[in-house]
Design an enzyme around this catalytic site. Structure first.
Site, PDB file in Angstrom:
ATOM      1  N   LEU A 168      49.194  41.259  36.991  1.00  0.00           N
ATOM      2  CA  LEU A 168      49.197  39.834  37.324  1.00  0.00           C
ATOM      3  C   LEU A 168      47.789  39.278  37.445  1.00  0.00           C
ATOM      4  O   LEU A 168      47.556  38.103  37.194  1.00  0.00           O
ATOM      5  CB  LEU A 168      49.946  39.601  38.649  1.00  0.00           C
ATOM      6  CG  LEU A 168      51.434  39.967  38.663  1.00  0.00           C
ATOM      7  CD1 LEU A 168      51.975  39.845  40.080  1.00  0.00           C
ATOM      8  CD2 LEU A 168      52.221  39.070  37.714  1.00  0.00           C
ATOM      9  N   GLY A 204      40.542  40.865  45.405  1.00  0.00           N
ATOM     10  CA  GLY A 204      39.226  41.150  45.935  1.00  0.00           C
ATOM     11  C   GLY A 204      38.860  42.613  45.876  1.00  0.00           C
ATOM     12  O   GLY A 204      37.708  42.965  45.666  1.00  0.00           O
ATOM     13  N   PHE A 205      39.843  43.519  46.066  1.00  0.00           N
ATOM     14  CA  PHE A 205      39.538  44.946  46.095  1.00  0.00           C
ATOM     15  C   PHE A 205      40.364  45.758  45.125  1.00  0.00           C
ATOM     16  O   PHE A 205      40.511  46.953  45.266  1.00  0.00           O
ATOM     17  CB  PHE A 205      39.733  45.487  47.515  1.00  0.00           C
ATOM     18  CG  PHE A 205      38.650  45.049  48.461  1.00  0.00           C
ATOM     19  CD1 PHE A 205      37.383  45.572  48.371  1.00  0.00           C
ATOM     20  CD2 PHE A 205      38.915  44.092  49.423  1.00  0.00           C
ATOM     21  CE1 PHE A 205      36.388  45.165  49.231  1.00  0.00           C
ATOM     22  CE2 PHE A 205      37.923  43.684  50.286  1.00  0.00           C
ATOM     23  CZ  PHE A 205      36.653  44.213  50.204  1.00  0.00           C
ATOM     24  N   PRO A 261      43.281  45.633  41.283  1.00  0.00           N
ATOM     25  CA  PRO A 261      44.240  44.894  40.453  1.00  0.00           C
ATOM     26  C   PRO A 261      45.575  44.711  41.158  1.00  0.00           C
ATOM     27  O   PRO A 261      45.956  45.486  42.037  1.00  0.00           O
ATOM     28  CB  PRO A 261      44.382  45.791  39.221  1.00  0.00           C
ATOM     29  CG  PRO A 261      44.080  47.169  39.719  1.00  0.00           C
ATOM     30  CD  PRO A 261      43.039  46.997  40.782  1.00  0.00           C
ATOM     31  N   VAL A 262      46.310  43.660  40.725  1.00  0.00           N
ATOM     32  CA  VAL A 262      47.630  43.363  41.275  1.00  0.00           C
ATOM     33  C   VAL A 262      48.649  43.415  40.142  1.00  0.00           C
ATOM     34  O   VAL A 262      48.417  42.847  39.063  1.00  0.00           O
ATOM     35  CB  VAL A 262      47.667  41.973  41.956  1.00  0.00           C
ATOM     36  CG1 VAL A 262      49.044  41.710  42.570  1.00  0.00           C
ATOM     37  CG2 VAL A 262      46.588  41.886  43.030  1.00  0.00           C
ATOM     38  N   ASP A 292      37.367  33.896  52.136  1.00  0.00           N
ATOM     39  CA  ASP A 292      37.418  33.747  50.667  1.00  0.00           C
ATOM     40  C   ASP A 292      38.531  32.789  50.273  1.00  0.00           C
ATOM     41  O   ASP A 292      39.308  33.058  49.353  1.00  0.00           O
ATOM     42  CB  ASP A 292      37.622  35.105  49.999  1.00  0.00           C
ATOM     43  CG  ASP A 292      37.277  35.067  48.507  1.00  0.00           C
ATOM     44  OD1 ASP A 292      36.500  34.182  48.098  1.00  0.00           O
ATOM     45  OD2 ASP A 292      37.777  35.909  47.759  1.00  0.00           O
TER      46      ASP A 292
END
Length: 771
Positions: free
Chosen positions: A474, A478-479, A481-482, A594
């Protein structure tokens, strides 16, 4: 001698074709009407004479192959073949359109014609026309003057892509548009390579026998990452993605240049009649994924090394010491693949002049062949290493022996040094793994009992994401992949895979999870579960089907129209409510750090949910301010005290909210105004129009002036208050929500905002800082 004879016959045929077709130039038309026929002595020209249709012959392997082809009239480049699967006899081939609407190619020596189009029911009023785009179309003419497209050559590309011709898929019919290479240069039969449009990744790709061997990379600023600039300098790309189709096409910005892409039988994608390369899939050997878009799809054979390529050389083999075997029915690319995979193969030569068939050779040393540049020898394709130019001489003791000695020596030295270290390391890892397993079991039970958080098995997560496939990806958080995932229950979730380089251990990860799972608010993305497996740390969130806010605000005018003013105002209020909860009503005060449009996700009802707490910091409600040596976040959304000094508080989030609020009203990114002639950022642009009482000019044009003027004015006013330079001058989230929901006039007047940029200088608010 046979090759010379073939060339003489081909030259004679071209001369005869030119003479016979030139007789009919004056009578040429752009259309076939019912009852018309078209033979090998005819030519059909488009209206502006850019393209012409005729029967064209190619000489391959001593045999003529004739095709009904569309050619560019300026350079005679073939851009389309009608009968690529079945050659015809030139002298008696006929293209006809009958009174029933059937478009077909006939030749007396074969009883079965080649049907290009046959309607389900007879149609008696049709016309076949060659357009100036190079598209040959069959249309049904209606009595009211309208037409219906029945068939077009653009739906059946061959090996050449010309302007406005599509690659992709028609979702209504399931029909795919793609290029196929010729089997050989003289045989239009589909070969081993295809050029396709991949809609999910939004990139071009070349397949070899079904396996992806090259990709263009992402399209950014109308340029593909792995296509040379020379190959796309004059092109404008068009990408369509909707319920009807997913397609790619291009047009040329220079009407005087005839521009096209052509896929060769060896896997090279040329442009402009072999003037240069768009892609070199012939250099993609399946193991390399670093050279110009090449994709990894196979392991490198043990007998090959990175850098091995086939080089064409003129050689004189010593046939007494050379062994070989033949295959007559494969193309050049298949010969390369077969030789590459066979460790006994040193190189090959083509059997026939058309490039088909091959003879595989094995030699044991350089004495088995002679390289002589003074006299033309036989053309061989020899495996060499392009980095070191080392020929493959199987069985020699040269470089292989030297490499073996060096490698063995280094291994002995390294083994002596590493032996004790490995033994000690093994013991440490075993002890660490035992402790982590115990901690993991206690961790899972604790989270499940106290917080109702699901602890999923790693194999279930892998299955839910189809092994973390790129199709399921998707985006990038920040830390890490999704990915989109589907649990066995059918529930769709978003799965965030934290980067392995993260410094967090299991204890820190547990503490963070414990805090996040206690955050329960309708405007925060809900954490559903987690997974820990060896070095993998994974978070499972609820899935947001409508993606993120920036997808609608900044991508294009069509998407932004889906956000009318009522939805935008509702999104603004929802984000404010979520921030208020984090700052004031959660058990611990949370500063997001953020906040931006890409971190605002939208559910099925377009309700906003704040996401990505990877950079968030948490405090007790008594603490109000902190500082850090490492500034994280996104420039353009950072408050001045945080960006310059590392100091952050809830007012840092307020500043980010102000920038985001102005972006929602204007439909523009904060950084989108920067250029040499217009140095203002979005905040500065808003301030300029606010001073001149022209702030309604700021509203996103896609709203078509349909909005509540009082609410827009109130939002711009609040946004400017939020981006004040001093943190103490900014309102709290409680005050912001009161101002958003109240109808009373806002008393506070905004001052010059932070990071306000003017033409000749920039300065912070008021007169404290000048640059």
């Amino acid at each position: 001698m046979r090759l010379i004879l073939q060339k003489l016959v081909l030259a004679f045929m071209h001369l005869w074709l030119w003479w016979s077709s030139s007789i009919h130039v004056d009578a040429a038309d752009d259309s076939l009407n019912p009852g018309d026929t078209f033979n090998s002595s005819s030519q059909l020209y488009s209206k502006s004479r850019n393209y012409f249709l005729d029967f064209y012959s190619l000489l391959s392997g001593g045999e003529f192959f004739t095709y009904l082809a569309i050619q560019n009239a300026h350079d005679n480049t073939i851009v389309w073949d009608a009968n690529k699967e079945q050659s015809v006899h030139q002298n008696d081939a006929v293209l006809s359109l009958n009174f029933s609407g059937v478009l077909k190619i006939e030749y007396p020596s074969v009883n079965k014609p080649i049907i290009l189009y046959s309607p389900p029911q007879p149609i008696n009023n049709t016309v076949a026309t060659l357009l100036d785009t190079g598209n040959f179309v069959l249309q049904h003419l209606h009595s009211n003057g309208t037409t219906t497209l029945l068939w077009q050559s653009f739906d059946y590309p061959t090996n050449t892509l010309i302007p406005t011709m599509k690659l992709g898929v028609n979702h209504k019919t399931g029909h795919r548009w793609l290029l196929f290479s010729y089997l050989t240069e003289g045989r239009a039969t589909p070969g081993g390579f295809s050029l396709e449009w991949e809609p999910k990744g939004q990139e071009l790709m070349i397949r070899r026998r079904g396996k992806v061997c090259w990709k263009s990379g992402k399209l950014r600023n109308n340029r593909f990452e792995h296509i040379p600039e020379d190959a796309q300098g004059v092109l404008n790309y068009s990408i369509v993605s909707n319920g009807n189709e997913d397609s790619f096409s291009f047009t040329s910005t220079n009407e005087n240049i005839t521009y096209f892409w052509s896929l060769s039988d060896t896997g090279r994608l040329y442009y402009d009649d072999k003037e240069g390369y768009v892609a070199r899939a012939d250099l993609c050997y399946g193991y390399n994924n670093t050279d110009g878009g090449c994709q990894r799809w196979q392991d490198i054979p043990k007998c090959r090394i990175p850098g091995d390529v086939f080089t064409k050389k003129s050689l004189y083999p010593n046939y007494e010491n050379v062994t070989y075997e033949e295959n007559e029915n494969i193309s050049h690319s298949d010969c390369e693949a077969a030789c590459w995979s066979n460790c006994n193969c040193s190189g090959f030569k083509e059997l026939y002049t058309d490039g088909s068939g091959c003879r595989f050779y094995q030699w044991n040393s350089s004495k088995d062949y002679i390289v002589d540049g003074t006299v033309s020898g036989e053309d061989f394709y020899v495996l060499e290493n392009k980095r070191n130019i080392i020929p493959h001489h199987h069985g020699t003791k040269g470089w292989i022996w030297i490499s073996t000695v060096i490698a063995t020596t280094l291994l002995i030295i390294c083994a002596l040094i590493l032996c004790l270290a490995i033994k000690k390391r093994k013991h440490v890892l075993q002890e660490k793994k035992r402790k982590e397993m115990t901690l993991m079991e206690d961790f899972g039970n604790d989270l499940n009992k106290k917080h109702g958080l699901k602890v999923l098995d790693y194999s279930l997560v892998v299955a839910a994401t189809n092994e973390f496939s790129s199709e399921n990806k998707l985006g990038q958080g920040g830390f890490g992949p999704v990915y989109k995932g589907t649990l066995p229950t059918g529930e769709e979730v978003a799965i965030k895979r934290l980067a392995r380089s993260s410094a967090q251990g299991i204890v820190e990860f547990k503490n963070e999870l414990t805090l996040i799972c206690e955050l329960q608010h309708m405007n925060l993305v809900q954490l559903l579960g987690c997974c820990i497996h060896e070095e993998e740390k994974i978070l499972i969130y609820e899935y947001m089907p409508n993606k993120s806010l920036d997808f609608y605000l900044f991508e294009d005018g069509t998407r932004s129209k889906l956000l009318d003013w009522n939805k935008r105002f509702s999104i603004i209020q929802g984000i404010a409510q979520g921030l208020l909860y984090l700052h004031k009503y959660s058990r611990l005060k949370v500063i997001h750090r953020d906040l931006k449009a890409s971190n605002i996700l939208l559910d099925e009802n377009m309700n906003p949910k704040i996401s990505d707490f990877g950079m968030a910091r948490m405090f007790t409600q008594q603490d109000s301010i902190s500082n850090t040596n490492k500034v994280v976040g996104t420039y353009g959304y950072m408050s001045p005290e945080y960006a310059m000094e590392g100091v952050f508080s809830t007012k840092s989030d307020v500043y980010s909210f102000g920038v985001l609020l102005l972006e929602i009203v204007t439909g523009r990114k904060n950084t989108s105004f920067y250029d040499d002639d217009h140095p203002l950022n979005l905040v500065g642009h808003v301030w300029e129009l606010w001073k001149d009482d022209k702030y309604f000019e700021l509203v996103d044009p896609s709203l078509n002036e349909v909005f509540d003027h009082e609410e827009v004015q109130r939002c711009i006013h609040i946004g400017l208050l939020c981006v004040e330079h001093y943190a103490n001058d900014r309102p709290t989230m409680s005050n912001i929500i009161l101002m958003l929901t109240s109808k009373s006039e806002i008393v506070s007047l905004p001052q010059i905002p932070a990071f306000y940029v003017q033409r000749n200088h920039c300065f912070y608010s008021r007169n404290d800082y000048f640059y």
